[in-house]
Design a protein around this motif. Structure first.
Motif, short mmCIF file in Angstrom:
data_model
loop_
_atom_site.label_atom_id
_atom_site.label_comp_id
_atom_site.label_asym_id
_atom_site.label_seq_id
_atom_site.Cartn_x
_atom_site.Cartn_y
_atom_site.Cartn_z
N LYS A 1 -18.37 20.53 -28.03
CA LYS A 1 -19.15 19.44 -27.46
C LYS A 1 -18.33 18.54 -26.52
CE LYS A 1 -21.93 19.16 -31.70
NZ LYS A 1 -22.32 18.28 -32.83
N LEU A 2 -17.00 18.64 -26.60
CA LEU A 2 -16.16 17.70 -25.86
C LEU A 2 -16.06 18.05 -24.37
CD1 LEU A 2 -13.22 17.00 -28.35
CD2 LEU A 2 -15.18 15.55 -27.82
N LEU A 3 -15.89 19.33 -24.06
CA LEU A 3 -15.71 19.70 -22.65
C LEU A 3 -16.85 19.25 -21.74
CD1 LEU A 3 -14.02 23.22 -22.85
CD2 LEU A 3 -13.02 21.09 -22.02
N PRO A 4 -18.13 19.43 -22.13
CA PRO A 4 -19.21 18.93 -21.26
C PRO A 4 -19.19 17.42 -21.07
CG PRO A 4 -20.07 20.51 -22.85
CD PRO A 4 -18.67 20.19 -23.27
N LEU A 5 -18.63 16.69 -22.07
CA LEU A 5 -18.60 15.23 -21.96
C LEU A 5 -17.61 14.75 -20.91
CD1 LEU A 5 -18.75 14.18 -25.74
CD2 LEU A 5 -20.59 14.07 -24.05
N MET A 6 -16.65 15.61 -20.50
CA MET A 6 -15.65 15.21 -19.51
C MET A 6 -16.30 14.87 -18.16
SD MET A 6 -12.89 15.58 -21.35
CE MET A 6 -12.34 16.53 -22.78
N GLU A 7 -17.52 15.34 -17.95
CA GLU A 7 -18.22 15.04 -16.69
C GLU A 7 -18.82 13.65 -16.70
OE1 GLU A 7 -20.68 18.18 -15.05
OE2 GLU A 7 -19.90 19.57 -16.53
N LYS A 8 -18.85 13.00 -17.87
CA LYS A 8 -19.38 11.64 -17.99
C LYS A 8 -18.27 10.63 -17.65
CE LYS A 8 -23.31 13.11 -19.90
NZ LYS A 8 -24.64 12.93 -19.28
N THR A 9 -18.57 9.67 -16.79
CA THR A 9 -17.56 8.72 -16.36
C THR A 9 -16.96 7.95 -17.53
OG1 THR A 9 -18.71 8.44 -14.25
CG2 THR A 9 -17.12 6.73 -14.86
N ALA A 10 -17.80 7.40 -18.39
CA ALA A 10 -17.31 6.56 -19.50
C ALA A 10 -16.44 7.38 -20.45
CB ALA A 10 -18.49 5.95 -20.25
N PHE A 11 -16.87 8.59 -20.77
CA PHE A 11 -16.09 9.40 -21.71
C PHE A 11 -14.79 9.88 -21.08
CE2 PHE A 11 -14.83 13.28 -23.89
CZ PHE A 11 -14.84 12.85 -25.22
N SER A 12 -14.81 10.20 -19.80
CA SER A 12 -13.58 10.67 -19.16
C SER A 12 -12.51 9.56 -19.19
CB SER A 12 -13.84 11.12 -17.72
OG SER A 12 -14.21 10.03 -16.89
N HIS A 13 -12.93 8.31 -18.96
CA HIS A 13 -11.97 7.20 -19.07
C HIS A 13 -11.45 7.08 -20.49
CE1 HIS A 13 -12.58 6.03 -15.04
NE2 HIS A 13 -13.73 5.39 -15.17
N LEU A 14 -12.32 7.24 -21.45
CA LEU A 14 -11.93 7.16 -22.86
C LEU A 14 -10.94 8.26 -23.21
CD1 LEU A 14 -12.21 5.97 -25.70
CD2 LEU A 14 -14.27 7.36 -26.00
N MET A 15 -11.20 9.48 -22.75
CA MET A 15 -10.31 10.59 -23.06
C MET A 15 -8.94 10.40 -22.41
SD MET A 15 -9.63 13.33 -24.66
CE MET A 15 -11.20 13.87 -25.35
N GLU A 16 -8.90 9.80 -21.22
CA GLU A 16 -7.61 9.51 -20.58
C GLU A 16 -6.75 8.61 -21.48
OE1 GLU A 16 -7.76 8.30 -16.39
OE2 GLU A 16 -9.81 9.06 -16.34
N VAL A 17 -7.38 7.59 -22.06
CA VAL A 17 -6.64 6.68 -22.94
C VAL A 17 -6.21 7.40 -24.22
CG1 VAL A 17 -6.75 4.52 -24.24
CG2 VAL A 17 -7.81 4.67 -21.98
N ILE A 18 -7.08 8.23 -24.76
CA ILE A 18 -6.74 8.98 -25.97
C ILE A 18 -5.50 9.83 -25.73
CG2 ILE A 18 -7.50 10.88 -27.48
CD1 ILE A 18 -10.32 9.73 -27.31
#
Length: 575
Positions: free
Chosen positions: A180-197
């Motif tokens: 479920k995570l890879l498709p979420l990378m296209e979302k702006t908010a989640f991509s910023h969150l993953m960068e911080v993670i």
């Protein structure tokens, strides 16, 4: 959550922050913050995804974490220093290492607030992490908890949607969640969150995310508008050479494709990571050159094409695209070249050939450009030979006075002086003599006048030459006694050390400054002593007998110099 009421609450928090250094009221402030936090965690979800409530919670988190409540500061969506930090060009003043030193912190209260918020928000996490305001709260929480490994190992899986049952280190991310995570990378908010993670994740969690989520998916993610920033973060925070091996397998042969897609940031992150971890440096250098220069083309086109990346890859006639007129130089292209010139000299010969093949007018134009000047300076600070550096410096002859009064060119003049021979240094200083008054009106001018001793040259050129020769002699004797500034065996290969290590040119500059400082606070009559010493040597050589002097050239040099008693100021260029 009210538009006006939220400003009242934030003003109250700022009022509390003003009294954090007052030790008499510490318990009262902590009790107040605890009361506010207990009220927040009753229903945190509605506040987290509300545009006004989100900002209030982030301010409260920063207050508990010891971060100043600066409107342009810690909890903004994207910091202006992110790219520079990723490319090892700049360290943020609010880096995670220094959070504890900013102001009074309440770590237990911060842990309570974050833990309770996430506990209440677990069932709504799927919505919060893709919501703009909810994501910002989660990002701020993670940044404030950086380096608290156990806490991060507990809360990151919750944010990603994993259950805590049967979780253990190395198996925190469930396979059902990975899909479920890879498709979420296209979302702006989640991509910023993953960068911080990826930025704050402990080594074990980073490795698990890398292997389970990102491996073999880097190129498809790089093609995405938001996903490519996640890839940049992943590469920039790679910990080991083994991880770099896997990254290189995915992206190493696709640099040209990345440029054509407009993903120069991914390439820049890859080049910087190779340099930082000393992995695939030669392959990276060759692949980058091949991406902009065909096998049958001269290597002289490499540097210009990287400096004008967008223009080159958007041009229909790429073979004739060399140095376009009136086009702004590319920021990321400049950062890539700066990193390239930090690589070992034997890996970058084609780049050295290219930059030293530029025409005189092109070198002058680059020296006045914000991006181009930094590339010129990076080359002059590199491990290239003195002969190669002087080949570039000579192209600016006749323009040093013009450059010295330029806000950007003055830094280039400084580097040119350091890289020049004695005759070239004399040429540079002689061109600065007519513009002394203009230099005094600029920010960098007074520093250049002191360092190059322009006034001393104008009044007594012969003594100026002796002082320069003296400094070079001390440098030579220092290297003869102690060896070069940095050797391969002295490099610390740990991740943290490599991220903060100083390059050989930086060490060289420090040594030069130490020697300069040793010559500053000395007797003003050094010139006469030095001339007398030289006269005695000539007399000795002519056959006249003189007592043998035990004073060495190093001691003689250390004992003189009329560079003035003023301490040198450090002048650093802003990011």
């Amino acid at each position: 959550m009210d538009r006006s009421g939220s400003h009242v609450v934030e003003t109250a928090l700022k009022a509390l922050a003003m009294h954090l250094q007052d030790t008499d009221n510490q318990s009262l402030i902590e009790d107040t913050l605890t009361t506010i936090s207990r009220m927040i965690v009753v229903n945190p979800v509605d506040i987290m995804w509300n545009c006004y409530g989100s900002h209030v919670i982030r301010s409260l988190l920063c207050l508990c974490g010891g971060v100043p409540l600066d409107p342009s500061g810690f909890h903004s969506t994207k910091s202006s220093t992110v790219l520079a930090e990723r490319l090892n060009s700049r360290v943020s003043p609010q880096s995670n290492n220094d959070l504890k030193n900013l102001q009074q912190r309440f770590p237990e209260l911060l842990e309570f607030l974050v833990s309770e918020m996430l506990s209440c928000a677990r069932k709504d996490m799927a919505v919060l992490r893709v919501n703009q305001y909810g994501s910002l709260v989660l990002q701020t929480s993670l940044k404030l908890l950086a380096r608290q490994e156990q806490l991060l190992l507990d809360i990151v899986p919750v944010i990603l949607g994993c259950s805590s049952e049967n979780a253990n280190e190395g198996n925190l991310i469930e396979n059902t969640v990975v899909q479920k995570l890879l498709p979420l990378m296209e979302k702006t908010a989640f991509s910023h969150l993953m960068e911080v993670i990826l930025e704050v994740a402990p080594d074990s969690l980073y490795e698990e995310l890398f292997v389970k989520v990102f491996r073999n998916s880097l190129f498809p993610l790089s093609s995405q508008q938001c996903g490519n920033f996640v890839v940049q973060a992943l590469i920039s925070h790679a910990r080991t050479k083994d991880q770099m091996d896997l990254i290189w397998v995915d992206l190493g042969t696709k640099l040209k494709d990345l440029f054509e897609m407009g993903r120069s940031g991914v390439v820049a992150s890859l080049v910087a990571a190779c340099e930082r971890l000393h992995s695939h440096e030669n392959k990276c250098s060759q692949a980058l050159a091949a991406a902009v220069c065909a096998m049958d083309e001269s290597p002289r086109c490499i540097v210009p094409r990287i400096l004008f990346l967008d223009k080159y890859f958007s041009s229909e006639d790429k073979s004739n695209c060399y140095w376009p007129d009136g086009v702004k130089m590319h920021v990321v292209g400049s950062l890539i070249l700066q990193t390239i010139f930090r690589l070992p000299c034997e890996f970058i010969q084609s780049y050295i050939t290219s930059i030293t093949s530029l025409e005189d007018s092109q070198v002058l134009e680059a020296s006045k450009d914000a991006c181009g000047s930094r590339v010129i300076e990076a080359f002059l600070s590199s491990n290239a030979s003195s002969k190669q550096k002087r080949k570039l410096v000579i192209k600016l002859r006749g323009h040093f006075g013009e450059l010295s009064v330029h806000s950007l060119g003055s830094f280039t003049v400084d580097k040119c002086f350091d890289a020049s021979s004695a005759s070239l240094r004399e040429t540079i200083v002689s061109e600065l003599v007519p513009v002394q008054k203009d230099l005094l009106k600029t920010k960098q001018g007074p520093y250049l006048l002191r360092k190059l001793d322009v006034e001393g040259f104008a009044k007594r050129p012969d003594q100026w030459k002796l002082r320069q020769a003296s400094k070079q002699s001390v440098l030579k004797e220092f290297y003869d006694a102690f060896g070069p500034p940095e050797t391969k065996s002295s490099k610390n290969k740990s991740f943290v050390a490599d991220a903060n290590r100083k390059s050989q040119p930086d060490r060289m500059q420090e040594i030069r400054k130490e020697i300069d400082n040793s010559l500053v606070n000395v007797a003003p009559h050094f010139g006469n002593q030095f001339l007398a010493h030289q006269t005695s040597k000539k007399a000795k050589n002519s056959g006249r007998k003189r007592p043998r002097e035990r004073t060495s050239r190093a001691r003689d040099a250390r004992g003189g110099g009329d560079l003035g008693n003023k301490k040198k100021k450090k002048h650093n260029r802003n990011g």
